[in-house]
Design an enzyme around this catalytic site. Structure first.
Site: not given
Length: 253
Positions: A48-50, A54, A94
């Site tokens: 959910r936040d690639i 990261n 993001t």
């Protein structure tokens, strides 16, 4: 990580610009880490936040997917044994990396991670941020691709590169960034395509940079309270293990 984040090396001010071979290897390593989350973790996990910040790079520039603070466990079978293909949840992530269908429907799927990774691929190719001066990287690359000017937006720090490999990488990235969920490839298909591109590289390039042998998915921030994930996931995967389409068995530690 000794070499920071992938985003650090895609900046215009980067002191150590990465070659196409090194970038492709990082893309393949990240894709294999996410494939592990989708297919081998028990239960499977949606990151959910690639994003490029990261994806960490170790001393050999091997990619490690990090930061599970927004991750969600994939849905479990219902009372009839059917497994839903999405998780209904408040939209988080993001800007610039968010799956537009997830944003509109609040239905999180494995293809949401595919979209975000596709944006990272476009960053790798162009060196640009997902959103810069009001311009969206997916829209800008699509426009260049449709007009036959795709090589005009390739990162100037990329150095020399095989044209056919870059063309295939661009095509894959744009497929990952399709607005419709069903139009995107699965993460297994992404990995197989990246491996095919890797095998197309000149032998002299691949000798300098071997494909990722080990992917470590490290949790750098705590998951939600409903999650029960281990802190480390390690997979020993050679550069061609997934060409056959069979995902390897990977044991959490």
């Amino acid at each position: 990580m000794s070499n920071g984040t992938l985003r650090d090396h895609l900046s215009v001010r980067s002191a150590k610009p990465l070659s196409f071979t090194t970038r492709l290897r990082a893309a393949l390593g990240a894709a294999k880490g996410i494939l592990y989350l989708h297919t081998e973790a028990d239960p499977p996990i949606f990151h959910r936040d690639i994003k490029s910040s990261n994806i960490l790079l170790d001393s050999k520039y091997l990619a490690k997917v990090a930061d599970f603070g927004l991750s969600r466990l994939a849905p479990l079978p219902d009372t009839e044994g059917d497994v839903p293909n999405h998780v209904s949840t408040v939209v988080k992530g993001t800007p610039g990396y968010l799956d537009p269908e997830y944003f509109l429907t609040r239905k999180l799927t494995d293809k949401s991670d595919v979209y975000s990774l596709g944006v990272v691929f476009l960053e790798i190719l162009t060196g640009r941020h997902p959103i810069s001066h009001g311009k969206n990287i997916v829209r800008e690359v699509n426009r260049a691709y449709q007009s036959g000017k795709i090589f005009s937006i390739i990162d100037g720090q990329l150095g020399s590169y095989p044209l056919e490999c870059v063309e295939r990488f661009v095509t894959l990235a744009l497929k990952c960034c399709q607005n419709e969920t069903d139009a995107r490839p699965s993460m297994a298909e992404v990995v197989r395509t990246l491996e095919t591109i890797w095998l197309m590289l000149p032998e002299s390039d691949t000798k300098v940079a071997e494909p990722p042998m080990t992917n470590v998915v490290k949790m750098t921030s705590p998951p939600s309270s409903s999650s029960n994930m281990n802190n480390y996931y390690t997979s020993e995967v050679s550069g061609s293990d997934l060409v056959s389409g069979v995902a390897p068995t990977i044991t959490p530690r």
